[in-house]
Design a protein around this motif. Structure first.
Motif, PDB file in Angstrom:
ATOM      1  N   LEU A 163      15.368   6.766  11.245  1.00  0.00           N
ATOM      2  CA  LEU A 163      14.308   7.044  11.865  1.00  0.00           C
ATOM      3  C   LEU A 163      12.950   6.908  10.772  1.00  0.00           C
ATOM      4  CD1 LEU A 163      15.320  10.152  14.013  1.00  0.00           C
ATOM      5  CD2 LEU A 163      14.774   7.845  14.718  1.00  0.00           C
ATOM      6  N   THR A 164      13.142   7.423   9.653  1.00  0.00           N
ATOM      7  CA  THR A 164      12.058   7.413   8.583  1.00  0.00           C
ATOM      8  C   THR A 164      11.812   5.843   8.221  1.00  0.00           C
ATOM      9  OG1 THR A 164      13.263   9.288   7.781  1.00  0.00           O
ATOM     10  CG2 THR A 164      11.374   8.189   6.316  1.00  0.00           C
ATOM     11  N   GLY A 165      12.877   5.105   7.982  1.00  0.00           N
ATOM     12  CA  GLY A 165      12.594   3.681   7.594  1.00  0.00           C
ATOM     13  C   GLY A 165      11.948   2.826   8.851  1.00  0.00           C
ATOM     14  N   SER A 166      12.525   3.279  10.075  1.00  0.00           N
ATOM     15  CA  SER A 166      11.805   2.430  11.242  1.00  0.00           C
ATOM     16  C   SER A 166      10.407   3.050  11.584  1.00  0.00           C
ATOM     17  CB  SER A 166      12.624   2.178  12.584  1.00  0.00           C
ATOM     18  OG  SER A 166      12.933   3.549  12.717  1.00  0.00           O
ATOM     19  N   ALA A 167       9.965   4.179  11.409  1.00  0.00           N
ATOM     20  CA  ALA A 167       8.621   4.765  11.550  1.00  0.00           C
ATOM     21  C   ALA A 167       7.854   3.944  10.351  1.00  0.00           C
ATOM     22  CB  ALA A 167       8.770   6.284  11.221  1.00  0.00           C
ATOM     23  N   ILE A 168       8.304   3.658   9.200  1.00  0.00           N
ATOM     24  CA  ILE A 168       7.179   2.988   8.332  1.00  0.00           C
ATOM     25  C   ILE A 168       7.016   1.612   8.801  1.00  0.00           C
ATOM     26  CG2 ILE A 168       6.913   2.493   5.760  1.00  0.00           C
ATOM     27  CD1 ILE A 168       8.728   5.035   5.097  1.00  0.00           C
ATOM     28  N   CYS A 169       8.312   0.915   9.020  1.00  0.00           N
ATOM     29  CA  CYS A 169       8.255  -0.307   9.330  1.00  0.00           C
ATOM     30  C   CYS A 169       7.319  -0.532  10.627  1.00  0.00           C
ATOM     31  CB  CYS A 169       9.715  -1.182   9.463  1.00  0.00           C
ATOM     32  SG  CYS A 169      10.491  -0.906   8.097  1.00  0.00           S
ATOM     33  N   PHE A 170       7.537   0.211  11.542  1.00  0.00           N
ATOM     34  CA  PHE A 170       6.849   0.230  12.756  1.00  0.00           C
ATOM     35  C   PHE A 170       5.529   0.477  12.750  1.00  0.00           C
ATOM     36  CE2 PHE A 170       6.037   1.385  17.400  1.00  0.00           C
ATOM     37  CZ  PHE A 170       6.207   0.098  17.793  1.00  0.00           C
ATOM     38  N   GLY A 171       5.099   1.529  11.894  1.00  0.00           N
ATOM     39  CA  GLY A 171       3.744   1.706  11.495  1.00  0.00           C
ATOM     40  C   GLY A 171       3.108   0.432  10.983  1.00  0.00           C
ATOM     41  N   LEU A 172       3.843  -0.161  10.096  1.00  0.00           N
ATOM     42  CA  LEU A 172       3.251  -1.423   9.374  1.00  0.00           C
ATOM     43  C   LEU A 172       2.908  -2.421  10.242  1.00  0.00           C
ATOM     44  CD1 LEU A 172       5.106  -1.524   6.201  1.00  0.00           C
ATOM     45  CD2 LEU A 172       2.660  -0.771   6.382  1.00  0.00           C
ATOM     46  N   CYS A 173       3.672  -2.516  11.394  1.00  0.00           N
ATOM     47  CA  CYS A 173       3.376  -3.613  12.472  1.00  0.00           C
ATOM     48  C   CYS A 173       2.345  -3.231  13.320  1.00  0.00           C
ATOM     49  CB  CYS A 173       4.644  -3.915  13.247  1.00  0.00           C
ATOM     50  SG  CYS A 173       5.937  -4.254  12.224  1.00  0.00           S
ATOM     51  N   LEU A 174       1.875  -1.989  13.275  1.00  0.00           N
ATOM     52  CA  LEU A 174       1.043  -1.581  14.328  1.00  0.00           C
ATOM     53  C   LEU A 174      -0.404  -1.259  13.758  1.00  0.00           C
ATOM     54  CD1 LEU A 174       2.726   0.996  16.528  1.00  0.00           C
ATOM     55  CD2 LEU A 174       2.150  -1.392  17.040  1.00  0.00           C
ATOM     56  N   VAL A 175      -0.237  -1.033  12.438  1.00  0.00           N
ATOM     57  CA  VAL A 175      -1.534  -0.716  11.787  1.00  0.00           C
ATOM     58  C   VAL A 175      -2.715  -1.264  12.142  1.00  0.00           C
ATOM     59  CG1 VAL A 175      -1.193  -1.981   9.616  1.00  0.00           C
ATOM     60  CG2 VAL A 175      -2.228   0.314   9.769  1.00  0.00           C
ATOM     61  N   ASP A 176      -2.789  -2.810  12.297  1.00  0.00           N
ATOM     62  CA  ASP A 176      -3.837  -3.605  12.781  1.00  0.00           C
ATOM     63  C   ASP A 176      -4.534  -3.240  14.076  1.00  0.00           C
ATOM     64  OD1 ASP A 176      -1.414  -4.736  13.525  1.00  0.00           O
ATOM     65  OD2 ASP A 176      -2.389  -6.502  13.937  1.00  0.00           O
ATOM     66  N   GLN A 177      -3.476  -3.074  15.022  1.00  0.00           N
ATOM     67  CA  GLN A 177      -3.929  -2.870  16.328  1.00  0.00           C
ATOM     68  C   GLN A 177      -4.605  -1.406  16.687  1.00  0.00           C
ATOM     69  OE1 GLN A 177      -0.415  -4.149  18.525  1.00  0.00           O
ATOM     70  NE2 GLN A 177      -0.565  -5.710  17.015  1.00  0.00           N
ATOM     71  N   MET A 178      -4.194  -0.466  15.592  1.00  0.00           N
ATOM     72  CA  MET A 178      -4.686   1.023  15.883  1.00  0.00           C
ATOM     73  C   MET A 178      -6.198   1.069  14.942  1.00  0.00           C
ATOM     74  SD  MET A 178      -1.663   3.407  15.183  1.00  0.00           S
ATOM     75  CE  MET A 178      -0.938   2.853  13.588  1.00  0.00           C
ATOM     76  N   ALA A 179      -6.448  -0.046  14.238  1.00  0.00           N
ATOM     77  CA  ALA A 179      -7.583  -0.182  13.314  1.00  0.00           C
ATOM     78  C   ALA A 179      -8.875  -0.293  14.327  1.00  0.00           C
ATOM     79  CB  ALA A 179      -7.499  -0.771  12.058  1.00  0.00           C
ATOM     80  N   PHE A 180      -8.986  -0.864  15.365  1.00  0.00           N
ATOM     81  CA  PHE A 180      -9.931  -1.629  16.112  1.00  0.00           C
ATOM     82  C   PHE A 180     -10.911  -0.414  16.213  1.00  0.00           C
ATOM     83  CE2 PHE A 180      -7.762   0.152  19.485  1.00  0.00           C
ATOM     84  CZ  PHE A 180      -8.491   0.725  20.286  1.00  0.00           C
ATOM     85  N   PHE A 181     -10.798   1.046  16.501  1.00  0.00           N
ATOM     86  CA  PHE A 181     -11.800   1.931  16.415  1.00  0.00           C
ATOM     87  C   PHE A 181     -12.319   2.473  15.375  1.00  0.00           C
ATOM     88  CE2 PHE A 181      -7.564   3.886  17.045  1.00  0.00           C
ATOM     89  CZ  PHE A 181      -7.716   4.919  15.930  1.00  0.00           C
ATOM     90  N   LEU A 182     -12.040   1.800  14.170  1.00  0.00           N
ATOM     91  CA  LEU A 182     -12.521   2.343  13.037  1.00  0.00           C
ATOM     92  C   LEU A 182     -13.700   1.493  12.569  1.00  0.00           C
ATOM     93  CD1 LEU A 182      -9.156   3.018  10.958  1.00  0.00           C
ATOM     94  CD2 LEU A 182     -10.823   4.558  11.878  1.00  0.00           C
ATOM     95  N   PRO A 183     -14.492   2.104  11.703  1.00  0.00           N
ATOM     96  CA  PRO A 183     -15.736   1.241  11.098  1.00  0.00           C
ATOM     97  C   PRO A 183     -15.248  -0.052  10.531  1.00  0.00           C
ATOM     98  CG  PRO A 183     -15.490   3.184  10.048  1.00  0.00           C
ATOM     99  CD  PRO A 183     -14.731   3.215  11.043  1.00  0.00           C
ATOM    100  N   GLU A 184     -15.820  -1.100  10.649  1.00  0.00           N
ATOM    101  CA  GLU A 184     -15.511  -2.376   9.952  1.00  0.00           C
ATOM    102  C   GLU A 184     -15.108  -2.165   8.356  1.00  0.00           C
ATOM    103  OE1 GLU A 184     -15.259  -5.233  11.252  1.00  0.00           O
ATOM    104  OE2 GLU A 184     -15.161  -6.781   9.508  1.00  0.00           O
ATOM    105  N   ALA A 185     -15.744  -1.264   7.523  1.00  0.00           N
ATOM    106  CA  ALA A 185     -15.359  -1.182   6.227  1.00  0.00           C
ATOM    107  C   ALA A 185     -14.157  -0.570   6.000  1.00  0.00           C
ATOM    108  CB  ALA A 185     -16.530  -0.109   5.583  1.00  0.00           C
ATOM    109  N   ALA A 186     -13.494   0.350   6.974  1.00  0.00           N
ATOM    110  CA  ALA A 186     -12.326   0.827   6.912  1.00  0.00           C
ATOM    111  C   ALA A 186     -11.365   0.045   7.641  1.00  0.00           C
ATOM    112  CB  ALA A 186     -12.363   2.337   7.572  1.00  0.00           C
ATOM    113  N   ALA A 187     -11.685  -0.689   8.365  1.00  0.00           N
ATOM    114  CA  ALA A 187     -10.528  -1.511   9.155  1.00  0.00           C
ATOM    115  C   ALA A 187     -10.070  -2.552   8.431  1.00  0.00           C
ATOM    116  CB  ALA A 187     -11.129  -1.993  10.584  1.00  0.00           C
TER     117      ALA A 187
END
Lengths: 235, 312
Positions: A163-187
């Motif tokens: 669970l720990t391993g796949s949470a990290i890996c899955f997180g790394l796969c989603l991080v760009d899709q979650m970033a759209f609502f952040l300001p450009e500088a953070a995204a």
């Protein structure tokens, strides 16, 4: 370095002695097979695009399932007590286990070579993206194997490691899709962390040092973390 | 060979091993004795480099822990409690793996594996998976794995726990055979085992050393406090008191109640350094009692152990 190979060989033989390996192989081939053949039959397209597009997410679950036992099982059964008192350095043990995980990931990919063969037989195969795709898949799988190994070194419970391993890996796969609502500088820096973006770049047949460097540093960081975790307890 | 100085290991706030010091000489078999949870395993784990000490010094030969850990590991063979081997491997493959990990030259491996298998008597299980062999064999495979690289020091954690009496005797026999040429430290909570196998015994209790003596000396110290057991037919308590109490060396007499056949058992506490057996026999011969049983109970380490480790 000889010790790395010794550890790796034992790990590989342990993989194929356990039913988990075969279950993981079957599940992996079923899932990616479905992605490939759904476009193949439904859309009448002979293309590897869907296969490669889904690969990061599939790997995010499959690879940690492969690596979850590597340290967790040793802690659970106590065999780590023998392993860690052999005249072998901790980095050598970690590297050996990582290498075995990567070899297993490579073995997972071998049967899927049937897809490009099928595409080539039925239509036009552009070799660039296929070579890039497999190279990217290997890099991605190796980096995830390192992350999974790190998760496995944290606990003696294989489920927790998975669970720990796949949470990290899955997180790394989603991080760009979650970033759209952040300001450009953070995204922007956040998007650099996205494993799937780097994989897609390589899978397009565009082998850029930045993408290779991303996987290399992710793998290195995870392996270094694993060594630190082990040395903390058993240095 | 091994010097341990003020070794301490704390887990959180609890000291598992609390400033213990002892020494093991080359070629000695040392028994580490103590009740469960005394800190035996923690001590052994620090000696083998599995756990890092919180404080204190360990010197092994010319090396010290933790600076030369890898060198110490090269000359030390460690068998943890209940021999945690890889269950899915064949015995031969397991030994081959250990041989490779211990950097035995490939050309020598087969010969070394055969020698170790011979020494530990595991030839007949070489091609079985570890998961399918008995506990006794598992322990022996673990010992064979330890012996493969011919280490100078052997560290064995409760090598006989969980085995049946026959297996225990076999393992002790192997340890004694190995111990002729090696320095051996093993832990146990069974006293007779330490008595039977060790040259010297270190008793630990609650992370501290309660006693550190050669086995012979420990037994000798106890020799003075022996006890005689008698089973008499046709005797009664007053008669026994009258006949045996005046014998020189008899400190205390206690008679059990007579059983259905009218036999009574008598325990005689004997003063240190006196052997009143001959005199007791002569006195009883003068009566019409029948002696059914008459033996000297040498006090075991068990009693000293209980004394030393009794809860305060």
């Amino acid at each position: 370095m000889r010790a790395v190979w010794t550890v790796c060989r034992r790990e590989c033989s342990a993989y194929f002695a356990s039913p988990i390996a075969y279950i993981v192989i079957v599940i992996f081939l079923l899932v990616v097979g479905w992605f490939f053949f759904s476009t193949f039959f439904l859309l009448n397209q002979a293309s590897l695009r869907a296969f490669f597009r889904m690969l990061p997410v599939v790997f995010a679950f499959v690879v940690p399932a492969v690596t979850m036992r590597q340290f967790a099982e040793e802690f659970h059964s106590g065999s780590c007590e023998i392993l860690l008192t052999l005249p072998v350095r901790i980095p050598e043990i970690v590297l050996g286990k990582f290498l075995a995980g990567t070899i297993f990931v490579a073995a997972l990919l071998v049967p899927t070579l049937a897809y490009p063969w099928l595409v080539a037989a039925l239509g036009d195969l552009d070799p660039g993206p296929v070579i890039g795709g497999y190279l990217g898949a290997l890099l991605l799988g190796a980096a995830f194997a390192a992350v999974g190994l790190f998760a496995s070194a944290l606990t003696k419970n294989q489920i927790v490691a998975f669970l720990t391993g796949s949470a990290i890996c899955f997180g790394l796969c989603l991080v760009d899709q979650m970033a759209f609502f952040l300001p450009e500088a953070a995204a922007r820096p956040l998007a650099y962390l996205a494993a799937d973006v780097h994989f897609e770049n390589i899978a397009r047949g565009l082998i850029d040092t930045r993408d290779v460097l991303y996987f290399a540093s992710l793998g290195f960081l995870a392996l270094y973390g694993t060594v630190l975790v082990l040395e903390e307890k058993h240095g | 060979m091994i010097q341990v100085e003020r070794l301490t290991k704390t887990f959180g706030a609890v000291p598992a091993v609390d400033g213990i010091s002892f020494e093991v000489r080359r070629g000695e078999i040392l028994g580490l004795l103590g009740p469960n949870g005394a800190g035996k395993t923690t001590t052994l784990r620090m000696l083998t480099g599995y756990l890092a000490p919180t404080s204190g010094r360990i010197r092994v030969g010319d090396y010290s822990i933790p600076e030369d850990l890898l060198e110490v590991k090269k000359i030390t063979g460690y068998l943890p409690e209940s021999a945690p081997l890889y269950p899915e491997m064949l015995v031969f493959d397991y030994l081959a793996f250990i041989a490779a990990a211990r950097a035995i030259a490939p050309a020598d491996r087969r010969r070394r594996i055969e020698q170790a298998a011979e020494l530990c008597g595991i030839r007949e299980v070489m091609h079985q998976p570890v998961a399918e062999i008995s506990k006794g064999y598992k322990q022996r495979v673990g010992l064979a794995a330890v012996m493969l690289a011919d280490p100078e020091i052997l560290v064995l954690d409760e090598p006989t726990s969980g085995l049946d009496p026959n297996q225990i005797v076999e393992i002790r026999e192997i340890i004694r055979r190995i111990g002729k040429a090696k320095t051996v430290i093993f832990s146990t909570h069974i006293l007779s085992e330490a008595e039977a196998t060790c040259d010297r015994v270190v008793i630990i209790h609650r992370g501290r050393i309660a006693a550190d003596r050669p086995t012979a000396e420990l037994k000798e110290a106890l020799g003075g406090k022996s006890r005689l057991a008698l089973l008499l037919e046709g005797a009664d308590a007053e008669g026994v008191e009258r006949v045996l109490a005046p014998v020189p060396g008899v400190e205390r007499l206690s008679c059990g109640p007579p059983d259905e056949a009218g036999r009574i058992s008598v325990a005689v506490a004997v003063a240190a350094g006196v052997d009143p057996r001959a005199e007791i026999y002569r006195r009883i011969r003068g009566t019409d009692w029948t002696i059914l049983d008459f033996h000297l109970q040498a006090q075991s380490l068990e009693e000293v152990f209980r004394e030393l480790t009794r809860e305060e």
